[in-house]
Every structure is written in structure tokens, then in C-alpha cells.
Design a protein around this motif. Structure first.
Motif, PDB file in Angstrom:
ATOM      1  N   ILE A 195       0.003  15.034  99.566  1.00  0.00           N
ATOM      2  CA  ILE A 195       1.293  14.693 100.147  1.00  0.00           C
ATOM      3  C   ILE A 195       2.333  15.683  99.624  1.00  0.00           C
ATOM      4  CG2 ILE A 195       3.060  12.914 100.393  1.00  0.00           C
ATOM      5  CD1 ILE A 195       0.803  10.858  99.865  1.00  0.00           C
ATOM      6  N   VAL A 196       2.902  16.448 100.535  1.00  0.00           N
ATOM      7  CA  VAL A 196       3.835  17.517 100.170  1.00  0.00           C
ATOM      8  C   VAL A 196       5.259  17.106 100.544  1.00  0.00           C
ATOM      9  CG1 VAL A 196       4.443  19.931 100.505  1.00  0.00           C
ATOM     10  CG2 VAL A 196       2.037  19.237 100.551  1.00  0.00           C
ATOM     11  N   GLU A 197       6.171  17.208  99.598  1.00  0.00           N
ATOM     12  CA  GLU A 197       7.567  16.913  99.887  1.00  0.00           C
ATOM     13  C   GLU A 197       8.077  17.868 100.967  1.00  0.00           C
ATOM     14  OE1 GLU A 197       6.288  17.535  96.996  1.00  0.00           O
ATOM     15  OE2 GLU A 197       6.838  16.006  95.512  1.00  0.00           O
ATOM     16  N   GLU A 198       8.912  17.363 101.843  1.00  0.00           N
ATOM     17  CA  GLU A 198       9.360  18.143 102.991  1.00  0.00           C
ATOM     18  C   GLU A 198      10.038  19.447 102.601  1.00  0.00           C
ATOM     19  OE1 GLU A 198      11.767  15.764 105.526  1.00  0.00           O
ATOM     20  OE2 GLU A 198      10.138  14.376 106.062  1.00  0.00           O
ATOM     21  N   ASP A 199      10.751  19.443 101.474  1.00  0.00           N
ATOM     22  CA  ASP A 199      11.524  20.629 101.103  1.00  0.00           C
ATOM     23  C   ASP A 199      10.840  21.495 100.047  1.00  0.00           C
ATOM     24  OD1 ASP A 199      11.746  18.813  99.067  1.00  0.00           O
ATOM     25  OD2 ASP A 199      13.908  19.078  98.759  1.00  0.00           O
ATOM     26  N   LEU A 200       9.588  21.157  99.668  1.00  0.00           N
ATOM     27  CA  LEU A 200       8.921  21.900  98.599  1.00  0.00           C
ATOM     28  C   LEU A 200       8.727  23.364  98.967  1.00  0.00           C
ATOM     29  CD1 LEU A 200       7.568  21.865  95.833  1.00  0.00           C
ATOM     30  CD2 LEU A 200       5.425  21.233  96.950  1.00  0.00           C
ATOM     31  N   GLN A 201       8.313  23.636 100.192  1.00  0.00           N
ATOM     32  CA  GLN A 201       8.090  25.019 100.610  1.00  0.00           C
ATOM     33  C   GLN A 201       9.396  25.802 100.612  1.00  0.00           C
ATOM     34  OE1 GLN A 201       5.674  25.350 104.094  1.00  0.00           O
ATOM     35  NE2 GLN A 201       5.760  27.586 104.162  1.00  0.00           N
ATOM     36  N   ASP A 202      10.492  25.161 101.005  1.00  0.00           N
ATOM     37  CA  ASP A 202      11.797  25.830 100.998  1.00  0.00           C
ATOM     38  C   ASP A 202      12.249  26.129  99.578  1.00  0.00           C
ATOM     39  OD1 ASP A 202      11.953  25.717 103.759  1.00  0.00           O
ATOM     40  OD2 ASP A 202      12.983  23.785 103.764  1.00  0.00           O
ATOM     41  N   ILE A 203      11.957  25.203  98.661  1.00  0.00           N
ATOM     42  CA  ILE A 203      12.358  25.384  97.263  1.00  0.00           C
ATOM     43  C   ILE A 203      11.590  26.521  96.605  1.00  0.00           C
ATOM     44  CG2 ILE A 203      12.343  24.301  94.972  1.00  0.00           C
ATOM     45  CD1 ILE A 203      12.864  21.626  96.398  1.00  0.00           C
ATOM     46  N   LEU A 204      10.273  26.542  96.821  1.00  0.00           N
ATOM     47  CA  LEU A 204       9.418  27.525  96.162  1.00  0.00           C
ATOM     48  C   LEU A 204       9.383  28.868  96.884  1.00  0.00           C
ATOM     49  CD1 LEU A 204       6.286  25.358  95.227  1.00  0.00           C
ATOM     50  CD2 LEU A 204       8.178  26.045  93.742  1.00  0.00           C
ATOM     51  N   GLY A 205       9.586  28.846  98.191  1.00  0.00           N
ATOM     52  CA  GLY A 205       9.367  30.050  98.990  1.00  0.00           C
ATOM     53  C   GLY A 205       7.918  30.087  99.461  1.00  0.00           C
TER      54      GLY A 205
END
Length: 210
Positions: free
Chosen positions: A20-30
Motif C-alpha cells: 500500500i503506497v501513500e498517494e504522495d510518496l512518489q512526489d515526495i521521493l521523486g
């Protein structure tokens, strides 16, 4: 044209394990760091399958961040085919694998994943001529996939028939209730396989016998 390669299997257990991936995790990490992180998770699951006690488990594929695997397959006639297991053995092995998947994520300080397991007869085979894919089909595969959309974090969800076998093996299953599962008429009874605080399977003191 080569003949179609396929196998029939009666006693297979299938797991859909979704991180389960938080919706904004990819935006935070790049994008790059996010991919590196998710690759570490998936690779840790691959490492588990390489362990001797899980050698009857076959990784099927990864769809987005859902890890799909099955226990009881012998693609290509593996050398340990003589160890073909009955349903109870394949389920117990896959349950142990699911438990260890949670432990792997815990090492990464990652706590969110859901597992759904079904069992029964399936067909396996290779499809395609370019990048051919070994895959599995059947009602247990469909049900595990559909139940994945109703799973809960840090839980192993199973249907009633699977729960009955698991409880006869001496593990505890807690009745979740009836949920809607696409493809089934009406509601379906589902259970959670109980895990303790260390993600170990919880045993019952009294094993249920036939």
C-alpha cells in the motif's frame, strides 16, 4: 508454430500481496528514488522465495506493486516434482511465506501491505512468442485478485473454504464478515488469518480434525 505449453494443477494456493503506497510518496521521493525503494521491497520478496522452505513457491509476476505468487506449481517439471503437495501443505507453505513478507517489510520500517490467498484447481502455461510469459488462470486466481481490492493493511484475507483448511492445520482465522466480491452471486464470507505483533501465524491449542 510450437505446441502450446500448459499444465493442469489441482492443489494450488495463490497469493496477491499488495504494497500500500501513500498517494504522495512518489512526489515526495521523486521518480528515481521511489523506484529504487519499491525495487528493494520486491527484491526482498524474491529473496524469500529462494529460501529452501519456499522452493515450492513460484513467483508469477508483479503488477504495479502487487506481488503474485503460487505454491504447488512445477513449471517445466522441476526436479522436486515428486514432492507434489496436497492443498493443506501448499496453503501452509504460502501462509508462512505471507507471514515472512510482512517481516521483510518491517525491516524497511514499512508497515502497509495486504495479502489475499485462495486455493484450488488452475491451469498454467506460457503465452506469447515475443517475451513469452508463464502465467496461471482459474477461479482461485480470479477470486484472489478480486479480494485484493477489499483487503486490509497487515491482514491475510481468505474465503470460507480456505479458512476451514487453515483452521484444521491448527491456525486461527477470525471471521471478518460478508463482503461483495465481483463474480460471485451475493455476498461472500471472508476471514482474516490471525497474526501476532511479530507477524507470526497464531496457532490454536486444539487442532480441528475431520
Amino acid at each position: 508454430m510450437k505446441d502450446l505449453y500448459y499444465e493442469d494443477h489441482n492443489d494450488v494456493a495463490i497469493i496477491f500481496a499488495s504494497i500500500i503506497v501513500e498517494e504522495d510518496l512518489q512526489d515526495i521521493l521523486g521518480d528515481t528514488k521511489f523506484l529504487i525503494l519499491m525495487n528493494e521491497y520486491i527484491t526482498s520478496f524474491d529473496t524469500l522465495i529462494n529460501r529452501k522452505e519456499f522452493r515450492t513457491i513460484e513467483k508469477i509476476k508483479v503488477a504495479k506493486w502487487t506481488y503474485m505468487a503460487a505454491c504447488g506449481l512445477f513449471p517445466g517439471g522441476k526436479g522436486y516434482q515428486v514432492e507434489r503437495h496436497v492443498t493443506s501443505a501448499t496453503l501452509e507453505t504460502l501462509l508462512s511465506f505471507a507471514s515472512n513478507m510482512y517481516k521483510q517489510l518491517y525491516k524497511f520500517n514499512r508497515y502497509y501491505m495486504q495479502n489475499c490467498i485462495c486455493h484450488g484447481p488452475i491451469v498454467a502455461g506460457v503465452v506469447g512468442s515475443k517475451k513469452p510469459l508463464y502465467d496461471i488462470w482459474g477461479d482461485p486466481v480470479n477470486m484472489a485478485s478480486r479480494m485484493d481490492s477489499t483487503g486490509l493493511a497487515n491482514h491475510i484475507q481468505v474465503m470460507e473454504g480456505t479458512a476451514d483448511i487453515i483452521q484444521k492445520l491448527g491456525y486461527i482465522c477470525d471471521y471478518r464478515g460478508e463482503i461483495y466480491v465481483k463474480g460471485k452471486n451475493g455476498l461472500v464470507k471472508t476471514y482474516f488469518v490471525r497474526l501476532d505483533e511479530n507477524y507470526d501465524l497464531v496457532r490454536n491449542f486444539t487442532i480441528i480434525n475431520d
